[in-house]
Scaffold this motif. Structure first.
Motif: not given
Length: 276
Positions: A111, A152, A148, A122, A114-115, A145
């Motif tokens: 988390k 990515h 993701w 990431l 990702a920010s 994941h």
């Protein structure tokens, strides 16, 4: 960066050597971020060589210096120490017998990563979080994941990470009963990663490949590969995996057509001794 070079090459003894040197140098400077990075790097190195208590001490020290809101330009040498320490701590907690805390830490680290709008941070967080989810047997969350992570890597043209994603998919396939497909994916993944000398995940992928080979009755191949993996772990110093490779060796002996109960028991005993 010397630590990073050897770490990704799979030479964990050399990576630990440079992490210790970096830790010593960090004590001569007054930059808290550099000191925190040194704790994170040394903690990760200790994790891989099997010193889980030492790793946890260093990683928790790194996490005491929590970064505030800041631009990614202040990340040292492509590392955000807080995320680097967080994912290593998640794995360390699991190996120490704290699965709930490990999963919580993995989630929080992803988390946070990702920010940050920092692709490498990431990617690294996702790789190690996926390993925790696979260890805990949460295949659905692991697959989410992996999806993701793969998308990515595609969007940022990170070719080695695309190979890693295929390796994770191979692991998932074997866990779900498609051993043939999983073996094919893992073999392709490992060939690509060997070609670019990215060996950080070789042991983990080898273990899954051995299990896939056993599931499709390729007993000669899985025996050869698990023996090679044991030698690899001894050579490169990735001793955090030694209990698991010994346990898998015992399973290979039990599943072989000619049997091997006594020898298998000996490997299980060694696995337990290493776990202590």
């Amino acid at each position: 960066m010397l630590h990073t070079f050897h770490h990704r090459m799979g030479d964990f003894k050399a990576a630990l050597h440079y992490a210790k040197r970096g830790s010593a140098v960090s004590r001569t400077v007054s930059d808290p971020a550099a000191v925190a990075l040194a704790h994170a790097v040394l903690g990760s190195a200790l994790h891989h060589v099997g010193d889980l208590g030492g790793a946890r001490t260093e990683l928790e020290a790194a996490l005491l210096h929590r970064p505030g809101s800041r631009p990614t330009g202040t990340i040292y040498l492509d590392f955000d120490h807080y995320n680097y320490a967080g994912v290593a701590l998640a794995r360390t907690l699991w190996l120490q017998g704290h699965p709930a805390r490990a999963v919580e830490r993995a989630f929080q680290t992803v988390k946070d990563a990702a920010s940050m709008d920092h692709p490498v941070t990431l990617s690294r967080a996702l790789i190690w979080a996926i390993s925790v989810f696979l260890w805990t047997g949460d295949l659905e969350r692991a697959e989410e994941h992996v999806d993701w992570f793969t998308s990515h890597a595609e969007s940022h043209s990170m070719a080695p990470y695309l190979a890693v994603g295929r390796g994770f998919r191979g692991e998932l396939a074997i866990r779900r009963g498609d051993a043939g497909g999983g073996v094919e994916s893992l073999r392709g993944c490992l060939a690509e990663l060997h070609a670019v000398r990215y060996e950080l995940l070789t042991t983990a992928f080898n273990i899954s490949l051995v299990q896939g080979l056993a599931a499709i009755s390729r007993f000669a191949e899985d025996t050869t590969l698990i023996d090679e993996t044991i030698r690899l772990v001894e050579t490169n110093g990735e001793l955090s995996y030694m209990p698991e490779v010994l346990r898998v060796k015992g399973g290979v002996l039990l599943s072989a057509p000619q049997g091997g109960g006594a020898d298998a028991e000996a490997y299980y005993v060694q696995s337990l001794e290493w776990s202590r």
